[in-house]
Design a protein around this motif. Structure first.
Motif, PDB file in Angstrom:
ATOM      1  N   LYS A  88      -0.223  -0.616  41.026  1.00 50.31           N
ATOM      2  CA  LYS A  88      -0.116  -0.854  39.799  1.00 50.31           C
ATOM      3  C   LYS A  88       0.021  -2.430  39.787  1.00 50.31           C
ATOM      4  N   LYS A  91      -3.714  -3.264  39.976  1.00 50.68           N
ATOM      5  CA  LYS A  91      -4.179  -2.992  38.685  1.00 50.68           C
ATOM      6  C   LYS A  91      -4.071  -4.203  37.515  1.00 50.68           C
ATOM      7  N   ASN A  92      -2.806  -4.385  37.528  1.00 44.45           N
ATOM      8  CA  ASN A  92      -2.249  -5.352  36.498  1.00 44.45           C
ATOM      9  C   ASN A  92      -3.106  -6.792  36.830  1.00 44.45           C
ATOM     10  N   GLY A  95      -6.553  -6.730  35.410  1.00 44.74           N
ATOM     11  CA  GLY A  95      -6.738  -6.930  34.093  1.00 44.74           C
ATOM     12  C   GLY A  95      -7.170  -8.328  33.535  1.00 44.74           C
ATOM     13  N   SER A 169     -17.032  -4.307  39.543  1.00 45.63           N
ATOM     14  CA  SER A 169     -17.071  -3.207  38.755  1.00 45.63           C
ATOM     15  C   SER A 169     -16.671  -2.050  39.703  1.00 45.63           C
ATOM     16  N   GLN A 172     -12.763  -2.287  39.879  1.00 48.73           N
ATOM     17  CA  GLN A 172     -12.287  -1.803  38.345  1.00 48.73           C
ATOM     18  C   GLN A 172     -12.172  -0.239  38.398  1.00 48.73           C
ATOM     19  N   LYS A 173     -13.500   0.347  38.833  1.00 47.09           N
ATOM     20  CA  LYS A 173     -13.562   1.893  38.656  1.00 47.09           C
ATOM     21  C   LYS A 173     -12.600   2.582  39.518  1.00 47.09           C
ATOM     22  N   TYR A 175      -9.711   1.522  40.484  1.00 47.88           N
ATOM     23  CA  TYR A 175      -8.317   1.566  39.850  1.00 47.88           C
ATOM     24  C   TYR A 175      -8.062   2.366  38.832  1.00 47.88           C
ATOM     25  N   GLU A 176      -9.044   2.950  38.203  1.00 46.75           N
ATOM     26  CA  GLU A 176      -8.987   3.700  36.982  1.00 46.75           C
ATOM     27  C   GLU A 176      -8.317   5.131  37.215  1.00 46.75           C
ATOM     28  N   GLN A 177      -8.571   5.608  38.683  1.00 45.04           N
ATOM     29  CA  GLN A 177      -8.154   6.690  38.906  1.00 45.04           C
ATOM     30  C   GLN A 177      -6.650   6.811  38.974  1.00 45.04           C
ATOM     31  N   GLU A 179      -2.826   7.144  40.896  1.00 44.26           N
ATOM     32  CA  GLU A 179      -2.403   6.452  42.159  1.00 44.26           C
ATOM     33  C   GLU A 179      -2.133   7.875  43.011  1.00 44.26           C
TER      34      GLU A 179
END
Length: 227
Positions: A88, A91-92, A95, A169, A172-173, A175-177, A179
């Motif tokens: 997390k 992922k933050n 951003g 890219s 980012q992709k 970390y869209e899934q 955890e």
């Protein structure tokens, strides 16, 4: 030709528990400065234009601002509040990454990473899409089995360090899934979407400072002029 933007997400989510210390490990001083400042300085030394994103637990952000004032720490960086897990937190941090570029994720408590290692990782990512810093194990390895344990060939294994660098890219992709439990680092997250991981040679000095023994080693390295 315009230079591809380079980012470094420096994740510093630690507490002082394993260090048996009241202070979060990234704020403990080595050679007169908090460990995290040395780590940031390494990336700045590699490339003063690198876009630095420092991820810290929400409750540590004010302490960090105060430390920056106290030490007159002027290297420009963004701070982002982390999450409950490393996944997390990264992922933050992501951003703050805008558009395409090369993104390194690095442990805030690895201040001895060599500039050459950082450079090699970004260069390999520009070519292959990813680069993960790793070293060969020095010790013999045994695999735990239902019967007990068995020896495995050391030459077939690598110990993974950071930085781990990826095209923006791709990261980012990944970390869209959601955890998952087996996500222990960024390489495992990226690999799970079918991407290939390229390894780059690390260094035995690129230690992660997590226990009191590591701190003794860190002070010894600092005395030798490694910071």
């Amino acid at each position: 030709m315009a230079q591809t933007p380079e980012y470094a997400i420096i994740v510093a989510g630690g507490s002082g528990s394993r260090m048996q210390h009241d202070l979060p490990k990234q704020f403990i001083e080595v050679a007169g400065k908090p460990i995290l400042m040395h780590t940031i300085a390494r990336f700045y030394k590699y490339n003063p234009a690198v876009r630095l994103v420092v991820v810290l637990p929400q409750e540590q952000l004010n302490t960090w601002r105060e430390l920056c004032r106290k030490h007159a720490f002027k290297l420009f960086h963004m701070t982002v509040a982390g999450g409950a897990t490393r996944f997390k937190s990264v992922k933050n941090g992501l951003g703050a990454v805008m558009g395409e570029g090369l993104v390194a994720v690095h442990d805030g408590v690895r201040p001895f990473v060599e500039v050459e290692t950082i450079r090699a990782a970004y260069e390999a990512t520009a070519k292959y899409g990813s680069a993960v810093v790793a070293v060969s194990p020095k010790d013999s390895i045994r695999e735990l089995t239902e019967e007990g344990s068995r020896a495995v060939p050391r030459a077939k294994y690598k110990l993974v360090q950071t930085p781990q660098v990826f095209q923006a890219s791709i990261l980012q992709k990944a970390y869209e899934q959601p955890e998952q439990e087996h996500f222990t680092d960024d390489a495992s997250v990226v690999e799970s979407i079918g991407e290939t991981i390229t390894l780059v040679e690390g260094s035995y000095r690129n230690i992660k400072i997590t226990t009191p023994e590591d701190l003794i080693l860190a002070e010894a390295f600092a005395k030798e002029g490694s910071l």
